[in-house]
Write a protein that holds these residues in place. Structure first.
Motif, short mmCIF file in Angstrom:
data_model
loop_
_atom_site.label_atom_id
_atom_site.label_comp_id
_atom_site.label_asym_id
_atom_site.label_seq_id
_atom_site.Cartn_x
_atom_site.Cartn_y
_atom_site.Cartn_z
N LEU A 164 28.75 8.13 43.77
CA LEU A 164 29.41 9.17 42.69
C LEU A 164 30.21 10.50 43.38
CD1 LEU A 164 29.91 10.67 39.76
CD2 LEU A 164 27.71 11.63 40.28
N THR A 165 29.51 10.95 44.35
CA THR A 165 29.90 12.09 45.27
C THR A 165 31.09 11.47 45.88
OG1 THR A 165 28.48 11.38 47.20
CG2 THR A 165 27.63 12.99 45.51
N SER A 166 31.30 10.57 46.53
CA SER A 166 32.65 10.14 47.07
C SER A 166 33.76 10.22 46.35
CB SER A 166 32.55 8.78 47.85
OG SER A 166 32.13 7.70 46.82
N MET A 167 33.53 10.06 45.04
CA MET A 167 34.76 10.29 44.32
C MET A 167 35.38 11.54 44.09
SD MET A 167 33.22 8.32 40.75
CE MET A 167 34.17 9.06 39.65
N PHE A 168 34.92 12.59 44.69
CA PHE A 168 35.03 13.82 44.80
C PHE A 168 35.51 14.46 46.02
CE2 PHE A 168 32.75 13.22 40.89
CZ PHE A 168 33.39 13.81 39.75
N LEU A 169 35.48 13.72 47.18
CA LEU A 169 35.92 14.21 48.38
C LEU A 169 37.37 13.48 48.82
CD1 LEU A 169 32.62 13.71 50.13
CD2 LEU A 169 33.27 15.59 49.23
N HIS A 170 37.88 14.25 49.78
CA HIS A 170 39.38 13.70 50.29
C HIS A 170 39.30 13.87 51.90
CE1 HIS A 170 40.15 14.02 46.05
NE2 HIS A 170 41.01 13.25 46.17
N GLY A 171 40.31 12.98 52.37
CA GLY A 171 40.22 12.81 53.95
C GLY A 171 41.44 13.75 54.54
N GLY A 172 41.86 14.54 53.77
CA GLY A 172 43.18 15.30 54.37
C GLY A 172 44.07 15.99 52.96
N TYR A 173 44.61 17.02 53.61
CA TYR A 173 45.74 17.82 52.78
C TYR A 173 46.59 16.68 51.79
CZ TYR A 173 44.67 21.87 55.23
OH TYR A 173 43.85 22.83 55.86
N LEU A 174 47.33 15.75 52.39
CA LEU A 174 48.07 14.79 51.66
C LEU A 174 47.36 13.72 50.47
CD1 LEU A 174 50.93 13.66 54.30
CD2 LEU A 174 51.16 15.14 52.36
N HIS A 175 46.09 13.44 51.04
CA HIS A 175 45.22 12.71 50.28
C HIS A 175 44.94 13.50 48.91
CE1 HIS A 175 41.32 10.33 50.03
NE2 HIS A 175 42.25 9.80 49.06
N ILE A 176 44.32 14.74 49.11
CA ILE A 176 44.00 15.54 47.82
C ILE A 176 45.30 15.68 47.11
CG2 ILE A 176 44.13 17.76 48.94
CD1 ILE A 176 41.67 18.18 47.23
N LEU A 177 46.61 16.26 47.85
CA LEU A 177 47.85 16.49 47.00
C LEU A 177 48.19 15.44 46.09
CD1 LEU A 177 49.92 18.55 46.52
CD2 LEU A 177 51.13 17.68 48.74
N TYR A 223 32.05 -1.17 48.14
CA TYR A 223 30.75 -1.14 48.44
C TYR A 223 30.35 -2.76 48.81
CZ TYR A 223 25.58 -1.10 49.03
OH TYR A 223 24.18 -1.40 49.62
N LEU A 224 30.95 -3.57 47.70
CA LEU A 224 30.55 -4.82 47.92
C LEU A 224 31.35 -5.72 49.04
CD1 LEU A 224 29.22 -7.35 46.58
CD2 LEU A 224 31.33 -7.55 45.15
N LEU A 225 32.85 -5.31 49.24
CA LEU A 225 33.79 -6.01 50.06
C LEU A 225 34.17 -5.35 51.44
CD1 LEU A 225 36.06 -6.97 47.16
CD2 LEU A 225 34.34 -8.32 48.05
N ALA A 226 34.12 -3.91 51.63
CA ALA A 226 34.31 -3.46 52.55
C ALA A 226 33.07 -3.59 53.77
CB ALA A 226 34.71 -1.87 52.46
N ALA A 227 33.32 -3.35 54.86
CA ALA A 227 32.34 -3.32 55.95
C ALA A 227 31.45 -2.45 55.82
CB ALA A 227 33.19 -3.22 57.48
N PRO A 228 30.27 -2.67 56.08
CA PRO A 228 29.07 -1.66 55.81
C PRO A 228 29.20 -0.53 56.61
CG PRO A 228 28.47 -3.45 57.29
CD PRO A 228 29.65 -3.91 56.87
N ASN A 229 30.03 -0.38 57.51
CA ASN A 229 30.01 0.84 58.40
C ASN A 229 31.60 1.59 58.36
OD1 ASN A 229 31.70 -1.08 59.59
ND2 ASN A 229 31.00 -0.19 61.79
N GLN A 230 32.04 1.04 57.14
CA GLN A 230 33.42 1.70 56.94
C GLN A 230 33.33 2.75 55.84
OE1 GLN A 230 36.61 0.91 58.11
NE2 GLN A 230 36.95 2.63 56.68
N PRO A 231 33.64 3.95 56.30
CA PRO A 231 33.40 5.13 55.11
C PRO A 231 34.76 4.73 54.21
CG PRO A 231 34.16 5.95 57.13
CD PRO A 231 33.95 4.49 57.30
N SER A 232 34.40 5.34 53.09
CA SER A 232 35.60 5.68 51.86
C SER A 232 35.38 6.84 50.93
CB SER A 232 35.57 4.29 51.01
OG SER A 232 36.40 4.25 49.96
N LEU A 233 36.47 7.47 50.67
CA LEU A 233 36.25 8.54 49.75
C LEU A 233 37.67 8.64 49.06
CD1 LEU A 233 36.31 11.70 52.43
CD2 LEU A 233 37.35 9.45 52.84
N GLY A 234 37.50 9.61 48.04
CA GLY A 234 38.97 9.77 47.15
C GLY A 234 38.58 9.57 45.81
#
Length: 303
Positions: free
Chosen positions: A144-157, A195-206
């Protein structure tokens, strides 16, 4: 869907207006689905309504209007059965505000905040370098919390511009409760597939998973209203090309959100009136069940 404009046979196949049967029309009331001619069309937040529905009454099968429902149920309803609000974009504004505030927190606190709440399967982070951190380690809130985070200005814009452009009209069509249920279900579905398909150490947000869900629901809504779907399809294709053509984009979140958005959106706009709420929220519950199953399966693989 466009049709050739001129043939007499096509014209005869169109229904007549329920108040002016001699006038052929391809437009229907978004509430009762009766055919209405231009003279009878009353502009609504989405599409057009017949004079009876626009006046707060529901027409019977024989054209006479039934008395208005009891006072507690007399407020105008959206296409999906939600209550029409004075500000039909309020939830969209709040979502944009929450995303913006949390992005400022990310900039202020730094990477440790992001690593504490982004989506990650299991990995060592600066937040806690001695023990693995992630969903597989019991931190399910990250979906849930990852849905409200972003990786940079262009990402959130880009995400917030898409949310405003797509989310506002969709909120007006569905109503606040149904809209936020769609948004959260789509975002969680995108997170679960990542979570199911990505590598376990691969972060994701947005917020992209949730926004792709809004894209899918918008396409379903436009098809339901017989609007020209080419603009939304073109925009969706462009976004899918970017999804698979640009590195470091979690395509799993986009696809998971899109599939959930189409499914929930279909339930929202096509549910029969007598069982509308049950089917609409039942579809959201079904998505949450799938999210839980995918999460448990992946957790079992990683532990």
């Amino acid at each position: 869907m466009e049709q050739p404009a001129g043939s007499a046979q096509d014209a005869r196949s169109l229904p007549g207006c329920y108040r002016h049967p001699e006038r052929d029309t391809g437009v229907r009331c978004t509430r009762c689905e009766r055919p209405i001619c231009p003279e009878c069309m009353v502009s609504a937040s989405v599409g057009f309504q017949c004079p009876d529905c626009a006046g707060g009454r529901t027409p019977t099968d024989h054209g006479a209007a039934r008395p208005a429902p009891p006072l507690g149920d007399s407020r105008p309803r959206t296409l999906a059965g939600g209550t029409m609000a004075a500000d039909p974009r309020l939830v969209t504004k709040l979502l944009i505000g929450v995303n913006a505030v949390l992005f400022l927190v990310q900039l202020t606190v730094g990477a440790t905040f992001t690593e504490r709440f982004e989506l990650i399967g299991s990995a060592l982070t600066r937040y806690s370098p001695y023990l693995p951190q992630g969903v597989a380690d019991g931190q399910y809130y990250r979906l849930l919390t990852s849905m409200f985070l972003h990786g940079g200005y262009l990402h959130i814009l880009f995400n917030m511009l898409s949310l405003w452009w797509i989310g506002g009209p969709l909120e007006a069509a569905l109503g606040r409760a149904r809209y936020i249920a769609l948004y959260l279900a789509s975002g969680l579905a995108g997170g679960a597939l990542t979570y199911l398909l990505a590598a376990p150490n691969q972060p994701s947000l947005g917020a992209s998973g949730a926004i792709f869900g809004l894209f899918g629901a918008t396409a379903v809504l436009m098809r339901r209203l017989n609007y020209d779907m080419r603009p939304v399809i073109a925009l969706l294709v462009i976004n899918l090309v970017i999804t698979f053509g640009v590195p470091n984009i979690a395509w799993q979140a986009h696809i998971g959100g899109l599939v959930a958005g189409v499914g929930v959106g279909y339930a929202m706009v096509h549910a029969p009136r007598e069982r509308r709420a049950l089917i609409q929220y039942g579809a959201c519950a079904l998505v949450l069940v799938v999210v839980a199953v995918l999460t448990l399966v992946r957790t079992a693989q990683l532990t």
